[in-house]
Design an enzyme around this catalytic site. Sequence first.
Site, PDB file in Angstrom:
ATOM      1  N   LEU A 121      58.899  34.792  28.421  1.00 24.02           N
ATOM      2  CA  LEU A 121      59.996  35.013  29.035  1.00 24.02           C
ATOM      3  C   LEU A 121      60.417  36.812  27.966  1.00 24.02           C
ATOM      4  CD1 LEU A 121      62.284  32.088  28.473  1.00 24.02           C
ATOM      5  CD2 LEU A 121      61.820  32.507  30.810  1.00 24.02           C
ATOM      6  N   GLY A 122      59.243  37.036  26.707  1.00 22.50           N
ATOM      7  CA  GLY A 122      59.626  38.159  26.564  1.00 22.50           C
ATOM      8  C   GLY A 122      59.087  37.587  25.248  1.00 22.50           C
ATOM      9  N   ALA A 123      58.910  39.591  24.453  1.00 26.80           N
ATOM     10  CA  ALA A 123      57.793  39.377  23.742  1.00 26.80           C
ATOM     11  C   ALA A 123      57.869  41.096  22.651  1.00 26.80           C
ATOM     12  CB  ALA A 123      56.101  39.551  23.747  1.00 26.80           C
ATOM     13  N   GLY A 124      58.002  40.622  21.187  1.00 30.66           N
ATOM     14  CA  GLY A 124      58.805  41.802  20.540  1.00 30.66           C
ATOM     15  C   GLY A 124      57.941  42.345  19.155  1.00 30.66           C
ATOM     16  N   GLY A 125      58.609  42.679  18.071  1.00 27.05           N
ATOM     17  CA  GLY A 125      57.633  43.533  17.304  1.00 27.05           C
ATOM     18  C   GLY A 125      57.648  42.006  16.018  1.00 27.05           C
ATOM     19  N   MET A 126      58.873  41.046  16.418  1.00 27.54           N
ATOM     20  CA  MET A 126      58.824  39.393  15.749  1.00 27.54           C
ATOM     21  C   MET A 126      58.043  38.285  16.297  1.00 27.54           C
ATOM     22  SD  MET A 126      60.266  40.863  13.458  1.00 27.54           S
ATOM     23  CE  MET A 126      60.828  39.323  12.051  1.00 27.54           C
TER      24      MET A 126
ATOM     25  N   LYS B 142      60.530  29.724  21.294  1.00 27.64           N
ATOM     26  CA  LYS B 142      60.514  30.966  20.135  1.00 27.64           C
ATOM     27  C   LYS B 142      59.564  31.007  19.080  1.00 27.64           C
ATOM     28  CE  LYS B 142      65.300  32.481  20.908  1.00 27.64           C
ATOM     29  NZ  LYS B 142      66.426  33.306  20.762  1.00 27.64           N
TER      30      LYS B 142
ATOM     31  N   ASP C  10      73.783  41.043  15.361  1.00 29.72           N
ATOM     32  CA  ASP C  10      73.278  41.910  16.644  1.00 29.72           C
ATOM     33  C   ASP C  10      74.025  41.250  17.649  1.00 29.72           C
ATOM     34  OD1 ASP C  10      71.162  43.616  17.875  1.00 29.72           O
ATOM     35  OD2 ASP C  10      69.289  41.680  17.670  1.00 29.72           O
TER      36      ASP C  10
END
Length: 813
Positions: free
Chosen positions: A18-23, A41, A136
Amino acid sequence: MPLAPGDVFAGYTVVRTLGAGGMGEVHLARHPRLPRHDALKVLRPEHSADPHFAARFRREADLVARLSHRNVVPVLDRGEADGRLWLTMRYVEGTDAEGALAAAGGLLPAGRAVRIVGEVAAALDAAHRAGLLHRDVKPANVLLAPGEEGEPEQVFLTDFGIAKALDGGTALTRTGMVLATFEYASPEQIESRPLDARSDVYSLGCLLHRLLTGQVPFPGASVMASLHGHLTAPPPRPTALAPWLPPGLDDVVARAMAKDPAGRFPTCRALAAAASAALADLPPAPPPPYRLTLPSGQAVSTADLSAAETEHLSGLLRRTRFFDLPPVLPGDLPEPRTATALHRGPARPVTVEIATATTTRRVTADLADARRPPEFEELAATVAATRPRVRPAPPPPPPPPPRPRPAAPTTVTTPAVRPPEHAPPVPTPVPAPVPVPTPAARLPARGRAARWAVAGVAALVLAGAGGTVWLLGRDDPAGGDGAASPGTTTGAAGTSDGTTDGTTDGTTDGTTAAGTDAPGAALAALPRSAPLPDGAVLVSRELDGEVDLLAVDTATGAAVPLTTAAGADVGAVVSPDRRTVVYGNVTEAGGELRAVGADGSGDRPLFTAPLEGCADPGRPAWDPVDPTRLALTCAGGDGVSLHLVTLDGAVGPALATAPALGDPAFSPDGTTVVYWAGQDPERDGGSLFAVAAAGGDPEPLTDEEDGSDADPSFSPDGRTLAFRREIVGGQRGIVTMGADGSGPRFVTSGSFDQDPVWSPRGDALAYKSNRAGDAAPPGDQLWVTDPDGLDPRQVPAEEGVLVNAVAWGPPAG
């Protein structure tokens, strides 16, 4: 390595990412035991190995898991596998607020935006009561799901301080720990000061601004510029970007985004309540009645509407804040940040004009653009659907009494100039023209005749019952009455002394065997040349006191003179084959209809003698199917009448009669004539009517009470009419509508645009306008636009101004 579809992690089977990032990553995963899908997650190994981060992660996951609130996405489980921390949350099938912004064109309707903020506020206050800060708040962390049948959409807040920046957004970090996405961060977050619930209040104010306007509060050209805005710049005003919003929302955002936390709302719910109250604070609408200008240019009073219809309209005026809107939307408003979906189709400009007893407001908005009040489309549709009260058509005035027929004309026989070799000479009867008395000139203060008046010869143009007339009788220099001398011929056939003029073979055109002076012969006798180019428009241009007829290239402005004789050459009409032009010539001696080849050759009078029973004909229209006949108006003591006249001078019975009448136009199939008529001889135009060329009762197409219409012109396919409309004290310009009177709308406005004519292919309109342009001198000049009026351009001209009508004509056969 990143997990791939089909991988099993902590017992969960990955379906898709579904998504990806730096964390870390977020995956849609199938539960190992239950028949459901969860959001899984998984943190990156380096963050999972940090003992401080791992402790904070577990603590905050436990806090969120204890939250039980309808607007909070619950944490279902957590753990560690293969050296990586993970947790699962409820999977919300839908979109987030960022996606909703894109789908809506960059900004949300204020009602929806305030409702979403209210639901997020409820979730935040619940978290604050549990001792948890979000830190956030941003559109990507606000999830939206369709409601159950009949229920509003569901709103969820996610990512409570856990695995921040999984969407890859720009974030602030301190010692490797993500704190917030900078565009929504409070000043104390940016400066690493202690935080409390009021930091989330600030971020919620930023979210409200973004949803309402499509812009983050401090967009800036760089990250540092945005951060500087949060730290030092005053809070932005949403109404600066969305002027239809209530001013009270400016106060809400200003308080929520106060630099000092003590100046902010004490809770998020307090912010939401203030936003709801500001949204509900609608300005009072001016008291009815209102005067609505329909797309056709007609004006309708709400006095003709029911109480319910008037109340509905008044509510729309309040919700759109119509009387506070700028004249054009979006105008120069900046594009929303989510601009990819801003224009999902061609522009759909609509104009709404509403007047009260004290003011008139006219607003044009592009319905394909989100930068407008969401109810503006409904307002425009409501106005367009309004129907004026049906008024019975006034009975036509009685026809004028028949005029006594003049005595039979004497006949003078002269030999033909060059009889055919195969036949003996045949004497040709030539009727002596009937003298036409010249009426006293009446100069109008205003009205239709004023449109034909030309500098230097204005006194020669007469006002005949609101229509323009040319004097057909010419004063003889020696004091005669204008009749031809015995033994001469006059008219389209030849010159006044019987010699040939303008023909290619030297024969006498227009004189035939005795008794056969038929319309066909008169047509054959007209001067003809190569067809007028399709791109050429005929105009009458005044320069140094002279008015000449010119053919103008609409692309370049290059002009070729067709007439150069003394006097004013006006009112050109193009033949169906584009080879001949009929026009009016006005001099000190009077005026007459003349014919000339499309290249300027063979200029001569159109008729052999004054028309019987029609001493003052107006500008004609050429039948595109039967080129031997014209439609023209005849002025009389009881009004103006419309007739069909053949080229040999035979005048048919009146098709219509009115106190004022003019501008006939044939339909392309020759079956219908459209014209304007009215009851006021001094008014420059009236209602449009259609009458069968074969005769019958005229049918009204527009309503004179709602505007002054004139200059009708059929499109080449016969489906559309273009005409000039002027509303006293209001809008004026070129209007197009169906040939049956349906769907009228302004395609130009704001200047005195008039005399529209269609291009031969029907893909453009030419018209005369006094609007300012950079390609020609000030004053009336030639303009061309597409049929929707979206691309008007001025045709270049070095000097002079236009007078009278414009002609383009049908396609060359």
